[in-house]
Design an enzyme around this catalytic site. Sequence first.
Site, PDB file in Angstrom:
ATOM      1  N   ALA A  66      35.608 -42.447 -13.605  1.00  0.00           N
ATOM      2  CA  ALA A  66      34.602 -42.179 -12.889  1.00  0.00           C
ATOM      3  C   ALA A  66      33.149 -43.105 -13.066  1.00  0.00           C
ATOM      4  O   ALA A  66      33.214 -43.878 -14.373  1.00  0.00           O
ATOM      5  CB  ALA A  66      33.375 -40.662 -13.039  1.00  0.00           C
ATOM      6  N   PRO A  67      31.764 -43.159 -12.477  1.00  0.00           N
ATOM      7  CA  PRO A  67      31.199 -44.065 -12.680  1.00  0.00           C
ATOM      8  C   PRO A  67      30.275 -43.851 -13.910  1.00  0.00           C
ATOM      9  O   PRO A  67      29.464 -44.560 -14.078  1.00  0.00           O
ATOM     10  CB  PRO A  67      30.157 -43.774 -11.254  1.00  0.00           C
ATOM     11  CG  PRO A  67      31.264 -42.999 -10.472  1.00  0.00           C
ATOM     12  CD  PRO A  67      32.039 -42.239 -11.392  1.00  0.00           C
ATOM     13  N   ARG A  68      29.790 -42.546 -14.376  1.00  0.00           N
ATOM     14  CA  ARG A  68      29.469 -42.169 -15.698  1.00  0.00           C
ATOM     15  C   ARG A  68      30.368 -42.253 -16.790  1.00  0.00           C
ATOM     16  O   ARG A  68      29.622 -42.573 -17.688  1.00  0.00           O
ATOM     17  CB  ARG A  68      29.260 -40.956 -15.742  1.00  0.00           C
ATOM     18  CG  ARG A  68      30.485 -40.135 -15.448  1.00  0.00           C
ATOM     19  CD  ARG A  68      29.767 -38.134 -16.188  1.00  0.00           C
ATOM     20  NE  ARG A  68      31.591 -37.534 -15.873  1.00  0.00           N
ATOM     21  CZ  ARG A  68      31.706 -37.132 -14.868  1.00  0.00           C
ATOM     22  NH1 ARG A  68      31.833 -37.911 -14.140  1.00  0.00           N
ATOM     23  NH2 ARG A  68      33.163 -36.392 -14.849  1.00  0.00           N
ATOM     24  N   TYR A  69      31.345 -42.465 -16.615  1.00  0.00           N
ATOM     25  CA  TYR A  69      32.243 -43.579 -17.683  1.00  0.00           C
ATOM     26  C   TYR A  69      32.422 -44.471 -18.144  1.00  0.00           C
ATOM     27  O   TYR A  69      32.788 -45.516 -19.172  1.00  0.00           O
ATOM     28  CB  TYR A  69      33.225 -42.838 -17.931  1.00  0.00           C
ATOM     29  CG  TYR A  69      33.722 -41.159 -17.940  1.00  0.00           C
ATOM     30  CD1 TYR A  69      33.128 -40.753 -19.262  1.00  0.00           C
ATOM     31  CD2 TYR A  69      34.220 -40.791 -16.744  1.00  0.00           C
ATOM     32  CE1 TYR A  69      32.612 -39.294 -19.344  1.00  0.00           C
ATOM     33  CE2 TYR A  69      34.117 -39.327 -16.927  1.00  0.00           C
ATOM     34  CZ  TYR A  69      33.354 -38.608 -18.386  1.00  0.00           C
ATOM     35  OH  TYR A  69      33.588 -37.465 -18.764  1.00  0.00           O
ATOM     36  N   ILE A  70      32.185 -45.753 -17.006  1.00  0.00           N
ATOM     37  CA  ILE A  70      32.007 -47.371 -16.929  1.00  0.00           C
ATOM     38  C   ILE A  70      31.104 -48.322 -16.700  1.00  0.00           C
ATOM     39  O   ILE A  70      29.805 -47.688 -16.030  1.00  0.00           O
ATOM     40  CB  ILE A  70      33.632 -47.680 -15.778  1.00  0.00           C
ATOM     41  CG1 ILE A  70      32.605 -47.113 -13.523  1.00  0.00           C
ATOM     42  CG2 ILE A  70      34.773 -47.466 -15.695  1.00  0.00           C
ATOM     43  CD1 ILE A  70      33.603 -47.612 -13.405  1.00  0.00           C
TER      44      ILE A  70
END
Length: 915
Positions: free
Chosen positions: A131-135
Amino acid sequence: MSDEPEGTDQEGAGENGEHRNVPGTGGGTFSVSGMYRDWFLDYASYVILERAVPALADGLKPVQRRILHAMKELDDGRYNKVANIIGHTMQYHPHGDASIGDALVQLGQKDLLIDAQGNWGNILTGDSAAAPRYIEARLSKFALNVVFNPKTTAWQMSYDGRNKEPVHLPVKFPLLLAQGGEGIAVGLSCKVLPHNFNELIDASIAVLRGKRAQVLPDFPTGGMADVEQYNEGQRGGRVRVRARIRKEDNRTLVITEVPFGTTTTGLIESIIKANDKGKLKVRHIEDNTAENAEIIIHLPAGVSPDTTIDALYAFSDCELSIAPNATVIEIGEDGLERPRFVSVNELLKISTQHTLDLLRTELEIRRDELEEQWHFSSLERIFIEKKVYRRIEEAETWEEVIAFIHKGLRPHVQMLKRAVTDEDVVRLTEIKIKRISKFDSFRADAHIKGLEDQLAEVRHKLDHLVDHAVDYFKELKKKYGAGRERRTELRTFDTIVATKVAVANRKLYVDRAEGFIGWGLRNFEQVDECSDIDDIIVFRDNGTMVVTKVADKKFVGKGILHAGVWKKGDDRTIYHLIYQDGTKGAYFMKRFAVTGITRDKEYDLTNGTAGSHVVYFTANPDGAAEVVQVQLRPRPNLRKTKFDIDLGKLAVKGRSSKGNLLTRHMVAKITQRERGGSTLGAIPIWFDETVRRLNDTGHGRYLGRFSGDDRVLCVLSSGSYQLFPFSLNTHFPDEAITVVKWDPKAALSAIYWEGEKQQYQVKRFLTEPARDPVRFITEHADSKLALHSLVAHPHVRIGFDKRSNDRPEEVVDLEELIAVKGVKALGNRLTPYKVKDLELLDPVFVPMTPELEEVQGMLISEDEIGNLDPPEMEGLEESPVKRFKRMQASDDIDRDPDDPLIGYSPGKQIELGLD
């Protein structure tokens, strides 16, 4: 009463009463005429120009350009959350966060413009990113170097008018060719394949120097590619890509690289699908893919790994065909954007010219900046050194200050390169007193001298712009080219005939009485095994033949004599046929092959006389001979009623030939008395280095004539050898460096570096029969094969390291240096001195030709020379064979020292050097 329907607007009517009301405006009825034409074209143009197709100027789609611009605005050298980048990009991109996130992940997976951190998915397995919040991500150093320059960027307002965004980014690199690009618009698509980073730089340098450059695709997944029909990436071209498959052993295959356009998951699914359909046979598949692809395929017992490799290419996604279509958006001279179809070579030239123009613009801007700095620095020095600033003490107004400074500078402005403006004077008034008090004229002169040197350098680059651009590309390759070597091997693929590699997954049955064949007739006679794509040849007792596609159950006519699998071009299966011409005519016999047919067409194999019928028929693989016994009907005056006929002595003719006369008497019975061997002789075999396959069509290097248990010797760069059968389906490993016909009496000479002892060893041995590769150098990790030879007396030149000894070069005969020993022997030390280089002075093997093979097959001894009569050959055009006979038969003939047949000695085998 009005004729208009209730609720219509008379003012909305167009010409001929056509209404232009728009849905949702309150009109009761409205016309859709023109809506499709106008609205659809607007939508199609928007999708083509603003979403799907990259621009010619920078090689980017709008969403990619906006992502990079947003990342540049956020750039502070640290990583940013991808969610934050997506949110920032939405200021410029009028679409949802999902499309921006997908485009960002795709850019990151290309590993060129974005430095990614975290789980960004896997292009090999097809796994999606986290997910974008993790990368997290940031611009790569390469992107910061070649993509951005606000001074050379044209700007436009964003979709909502709140922000400015670049029209195009000033990319100084063929970015579209490096990354590739793909998009589907309305009635238009784009597919530009990726190319190698370093090769693009080399090609750009070649374009700058006026040379012809050609670029070919290179895929991040590796694999192999056949680009013979690439057509420079234009419409109508085709690229075949294959997985790299290694034969681990006779029961195991390993896929180490997957073809571009698929993933390991999709590849495995295609293999399982082909297995379920019976096209190939596999027992188990393991997917061990991590950083590199590794798919292990376990084969069942009795399945050929070579045939399975061909079947994988034929029936699964191990081979794919890609259709390139290089389409870009360019801005025309009228300022309008429109699609353009180009070739990749044209794209390269345009990109290189664009880079040259950008470099020129940057240099011109830098030149103007340096000239301005030089002007003000010189003006500042005059202002302080000549104490012009003191005159402004008398001024009472701002206008008088400006005038006094202009008057004070006037005697000294002749050294300046442009006139002094009021803006220059205002800047002088802004100089602080502290700076004036600490002014150092020597330091000011040095600063001005430095500016002049920089100006000279910039002007030199402008005068030699092409050389500057070449240096720019070379610097890019030096800084960013490491680790970007070509991953995809370019080679020419052989054509795999599906029917030849399909697994025989069906049993072929025949109902002779009713005239049916097929795999569904399980209660009838089984005659062969076949695949569900095979052709079946059928011979009937009325002398007719037909070839048809196999099916579950198919009627082919009653009176079936023979039914079996037919392969196109099969000239090794010979059919023997004896038939009676008419009801009371003579008997004829014939041998023929069936190499080409029209499917489902009936062929008459007899003379065409009504009532003709077959009395004897056999199908003989590999042209086997046979002797038959013919028994005639007894009749008065007929002395001999039995006789034998050797059908193997008949010439093989066409299927439509009448045949040879057998007898005019009535035949009672014909039986097979004896079956012999092949009458077709050994098969000439060639090795095609390009596709690394054997063939019998004359392509590549001639290996010799093969029959029976003859094998192919393959020497591997790893220091091993392996023996292969002469099957045309054999796949030779990529590390094979020598492929020849195996001669068990020929010694293999080898020099190798022994890793443990750190010295060169030499050995000679006979290659012994073995199924698996045989290693003939030591197992140490540092051991490696230096050179090898299969000639009788190999000579090697040894060059010594002059830093440790001053020995001159030596030439040694390996046959005299060491005797033939076992393959596992360590060998002898080549030399106690430090070796700089080794060179084999003789060929690795003597190239075989059909003429040479004929000569070797007819070598005669000294006792037989007297039987030859050289004068009989006079006046004839000499072939190598005739010349050899003449040389053997006469010792007083002058011999040309350059004659390839020189070296004969009576009664001994000669050494030949035919080209």
